[in-house]
Design a protein around this motif. Structure first.
Motif, PDB file in Angstrom:
ATOM      1  N   ARG A  54       0.834  -1.207   0.000  1.00  6.71           N
ATOM      2  CA  ARG A  54       0.000   0.000   0.000  1.00  6.71           C
ATOM      3  C   ARG A  54       0.869   1.258   0.000  1.00  6.71           C
ATOM      4  NH1 ARG A  54      -1.666   3.795   3.134  1.00  6.71           N
ATOM      5  NH2 ARG A  54      -3.771   4.614   3.067  1.00  6.71           N
ATOM      6  N   ARG A  55       1.891   1.256   0.848  1.00  6.04           N
ATOM      7  CA  ARG A  55       2.805   2.416   0.899  1.00  6.04           C
ATOM      8  C   ARG A  55       3.522   2.603  -0.442  1.00  6.04           C
ATOM      9  NH1 ARG A  55       3.954   0.112   5.828  1.00  6.04           N
ATOM     10  NH2 ARG A  55       5.952  -0.673   5.087  1.00  6.04           N
ATOM     11  N   LEU A  56       3.955   1.493  -1.041  1.00  6.41           N
ATOM     12  CA  LEU A  56       4.655   1.582  -2.326  1.00  6.41           C
ATOM     13  C   LEU A  56       3.754   2.147  -3.425  1.00  6.41           C
ATOM     14  CD1 LEU A  56       6.642  -1.761  -2.256  1.00  6.41           C
ATOM     15  CD2 LEU A  56       7.628   0.540  -2.396  1.00  6.41           C
ATOM     16  N   ILE A  57       2.478   1.770  -3.407  1.00  6.59           N
ATOM     17  CA  ILE A  57       1.539   2.293  -4.407  1.00  6.59           C
ATOM     18  C   ILE A  57       1.474   3.812  -4.301  1.00  6.59           C
ATOM     19  CG2 ILE A  57      -0.929   2.439  -4.963  1.00  6.59           C
ATOM     20  CD1 ILE A  57      -1.052  -0.609  -4.405  1.00  6.59           C
ATOM     21  N   ALA A  58       1.421   4.318  -3.085  1.00  5.44           N
ATOM     22  CA  ALA A  58       1.391   5.770  -2.884  1.00  5.44           C
ATOM     23  C   ALA A  58       2.723   6.411  -3.276  1.00  5.44           C
ATOM     24  CB  ALA A  58       1.042   6.088  -1.436  1.00  5.44           C
ATOM     25  N   PRO A  69      -8.398   1.653  -4.164  1.00  7.30           N
ATOM     26  CA  PRO A  69      -9.082   1.734  -2.875  1.00  7.30           C
ATOM     27  C   PRO A  69      -8.098   1.579  -1.723  1.00  7.30           C
ATOM     28  CG  PRO A  69     -10.256   0.265  -4.342  1.00  7.30           C
ATOM     29  CD  PRO A  69      -8.957   0.597  -5.008  1.00  7.30           C
ATOM     30  N   GLY A  70      -8.258   2.430  -0.726  1.00  4.12           N
ATOM     31  CA  GLY A  70      -7.375   2.371   0.425  1.00  4.12           C
ATOM     32  C   GLY A  70      -6.146   3.227   0.285  1.00  4.12           C
ATOM     33  N   VAL A  71      -5.951   3.827  -0.891  1.00  2.00           N
ATOM     34  CA  VAL A  71      -4.809   4.712  -1.113  1.00  2.00           C
ATOM     35  C   VAL A  71      -5.376   6.051  -1.570  1.00  2.00           C
ATOM     36  CG1 VAL A  71      -2.658   5.092  -2.369  1.00  2.00           C
ATOM     37  CG2 VAL A  71      -3.359   2.767  -1.777  1.00  2.00           C
ATOM     38  N   GLY A  72      -5.163   7.075  -0.782  1.00  2.00           N
ATOM     39  CA  GLY A  72      -5.705   8.390  -1.103  1.00  2.00           C
ATOM     40  C   GLY A  72      -4.989   9.023  -2.278  1.00  2.00           C
ATOM     41  N   GLY A  73      -5.702   9.861  -2.981  1.00  2.00           N
ATOM     42  CA  GLY A  73      -5.109  10.566  -4.105  1.00  2.00           C
ATOM     43  C   GLY A  73      -6.181  11.091  -5.024  1.00  2.00           C
ATOM     44  N   PRO A  74      -5.757  11.757  -6.075  1.00  2.00           N
ATOM     45  CA  PRO A  74      -6.729  12.315  -7.010  1.00  2.00           C
ATOM     46  C   PRO A  74      -7.451  11.211  -7.780  1.00  2.00           C
ATOM     47  CG  PRO A  74      -4.518  12.510  -7.895  1.00  2.00           C
ATOM     48  CD  PRO A  74      -4.385  11.998  -6.489  1.00  2.00           C
ATOM     49  N   ALA A  75      -8.675  11.499  -8.157  1.00  2.23           N
ATOM     50  CA  ALA A  75      -9.418  10.544  -8.984  1.00  2.23           C
ATOM     51  C   ALA A  75      -8.748  10.493 -10.350  1.00  2.23           C
ATOM     52  CB  ALA A  75     -10.869  10.980  -9.117  1.00  2.23           C
ATOM     53  N   SER A  76      -8.422   9.309 -10.791  1.00  2.00           N
ATOM     54  CA  SER A  76      -7.724   9.150 -12.059  1.00  2.00           C
ATOM     55  C   SER A  76      -8.444   8.146 -12.931  1.00  2.00           C
ATOM     56  CB  SER A  76      -6.295   8.685 -11.815  1.00  2.00           C
ATOM     57  OG  SER A  76      -5.629   8.539 -13.037  1.00  2.00           O
ATOM     58  N   LYS A  77      -8.458   8.428 -14.210  1.00  2.00           N
ATOM     59  CA  LYS A  77      -9.145   7.540 -15.157  1.00  2.00           C
ATOM     60  C   LYS A  77      -8.222   7.104 -16.291  1.00  2.00           C
ATOM     61  CE  LYS A  77     -13.523   8.397 -13.691  1.00  2.00           C
ATOM     62  NZ  LYS A  77     -13.842   7.748 -12.503  1.00  2.00           N
ATOM     63  N   VAL A  78      -6.908   7.288 -16.140  1.00  4.36           N
ATOM     64  CA  VAL A  78      -5.974   6.902 -17.196  1.00  4.36           C
ATOM     65  C   VAL A  78      -5.934   5.380 -17.334  1.00  4.36           C
ATOM     66  CG1 VAL A  78      -3.567   6.951 -17.955  1.00  4.36           C
ATOM     67  CG2 VAL A  78      -4.585   8.978 -16.903  1.00  4.36           C
ATOM     68  N   GLY A  79      -5.711   4.701 -16.214  1.00  2.00           N
ATOM     69  CA  GLY A  79      -5.706   3.244 -16.196  1.00  2.00           C
ATOM     70  C   GLY A  79      -6.942   2.752 -15.477  1.00  2.00           C
ATOM     71  N   ARG A 124      11.372  -3.545  -8.064  1.00  6.78           N
ATOM     72  CA  ARG A 124      12.120  -4.742  -7.684  1.00  6.78           C
ATOM     73  C   ARG A 124      11.112  -5.857  -7.437  1.00  6.78           C
ATOM     74  NH1 ARG A 124      15.012  -3.845  -2.590  1.00  6.78           N
ATOM     75  NH2 ARG A 124      13.002  -2.977  -2.092  1.00  6.78           N
ATOM     76  N   THR A 125      11.549  -7.097  -7.482  1.00  6.41           N
ATOM     77  CA  THR A 125      10.653  -8.234  -7.286  1.00  6.41           C
ATOM     78  C   THR A 125       9.930  -8.151  -5.939  1.00  6.41           C
ATOM     79  OG1 THR A 125      12.037  -9.619  -8.698  1.00  6.41           O
ATOM     80  CG2 THR A 125      10.519 -10.756  -7.223  1.00  6.41           C
ATOM     81  N   ALA A 126      10.647  -7.838  -4.876  1.00  3.78           N
ATOM     82  CA  ALA A 126      10.022  -7.753  -3.550  1.00  3.78           C
ATOM     83  C   ALA A 126       8.938  -6.671  -3.524  1.00  3.78           C
ATOM     84  CB  ALA A 126      11.073  -7.474  -2.481  1.00  3.78           C
ATOM     85  N   ASP A 127       9.203  -5.545  -4.208  1.00  2.97           N
ATOM     86  CA  ASP A 127       8.201  -4.475  -4.268  1.00  2.97           C
ATOM     87  C   ASP A 127       6.949  -4.947  -5.001  1.00  2.97           C
ATOM     88  OD1 ASP A 127      10.122  -2.886  -3.057  1.00  2.97           O
ATOM     89  OD2 ASP A 127      10.680  -1.845  -4.908  1.00  2.97           O
ATOM     90  N   ALA A 128       7.140  -5.603  -6.139  1.00  4.79           N
ATOM     91  CA  ALA A 128       6.008  -6.103  -6.928  1.00  4.79           C
ATOM     92  C   ALA A 128       5.219  -7.144  -6.132  1.00  4.79           C
ATOM     93  CB  ALA A 128       6.506  -6.692  -8.247  1.00  4.79           C
ATOM     94  N   GLN A 129       5.904  -7.986  -5.374  1.00 12.25           N
ATOM     95  CA  GLN A 129       5.214  -8.982  -4.551  1.00 12.25           C
ATOM     96  C   GLN A 129       4.360  -8.310  -3.484  1.00 12.25           C
ATOM     97  OE1 GLN A 129       8.620 -11.197  -3.254  1.00 12.25           O
ATOM     98  NE2 GLN A 129       8.474 -12.664  -4.944  1.00 12.25           N
ATOM     99  N   ASP A 130       4.888  -7.273  -2.856  1.00 12.38           N
ATOM    100  CA  ASP A 130       4.134  -6.575  -1.817  1.00 12.38           C
ATOM    101  C   ASP A 130       2.935  -5.840  -2.408  1.00 12.38           C
ATOM    102  OD1 ASP A 130       5.969  -7.519   0.025  1.00 12.38           O
ATOM    103  OD2 ASP A 130       7.103  -5.644   0.131  1.00 12.38           O
ATOM    104  N   ILE A 131       3.109  -5.207  -3.553  1.00 14.09           N
ATOM    105  CA  ILE A 131       1.994  -4.510  -4.214  1.00 14.09           C
ATOM    106  C   ILE A 131       0.931  -5.519  -4.640  1.00 14.09           C
ATOM    107  CG2 ILE A 131       1.338  -3.208  -6.282  1.00 14.09           C
ATOM    108  CD1 ILE A 131       4.052  -1.721  -5.986  1.00 14.09           C
TER     109      ILE A 131
END
Length: 146
Positions: A54-58, A69-79, A124-131
């Motif tokens: 969650r932290r990495l996504i932010a 969901p669960g990560v605050g930020g602007p509403a985005s519709k790109v992806g 990194r692989t560990a980051d992708a696994q956590d996300i």
């Protein structure tokens, strides 16, 4: 003089709306919580950390393109929005949705689908696994609104 629609057509339309409205998404997630926590099981000693995901996504700016969901930020519709990922049959419409495939996608999206707009973010692989663990564990979790 205009003719009013036949009652049978109206009844069929109403029935279709009622049936469609009654269809809930009570399906269980395709990926279980245990699968998500073991995302990228190539390293048996490492369990994925959804809180870190969650932290990495932010931090990595995923919310610039995606609503997460669960990560605050602007509403985005790109992806596409990344809610209910564990209920999705495919990752990006091309890979069967498994924790390992989600990790593969996060590591290098253009290698999976050269026509994707999602860039290689250099995770990194560990980051992708956590996300991946965070996204897959979010399935069915209702969004809390203030």
């Amino acid at each position: 003089m205009r003719r009013i629609a036949r009652p049978t057509c109206l009844l069929l339309a109403c029935a279709a709306l009622i049936i469609t409205g009654a269809c809930g998404d009570d399906r269980p997630p395709l990926a279980s919580a245990a699968d998500a926590a073991a995302a990228g099981a190539g390293e048996p000693s490492k369990q994925a950390d959804p809180a870190r995901g969650r932290r990495l996504i932010a931090e990595r700016g995923c919310i610039a393109c995606h609503t997460v969901p669960g990560v605050g930020g602007p509403a985005s519709k790109v992806g596409p929005p990344l809610d209910n990922m564990a209920r999705q049959a495919y990752v990006a419409g091309v890979l069967p949705n498994t924790p390992d495939n989600l990790v593969r996608w996060l590591l290098d999206p253009p290698a999976i689908n050269p026509r994707t707009a999602m860039p290689n973010t250099g995770l990194r692989t560990a980051d992708a696994q956590d996300i991946a663990a965070f996204l897959l564990l979010r399935a069915g979790t209702p969004e809390k609104t203030p």
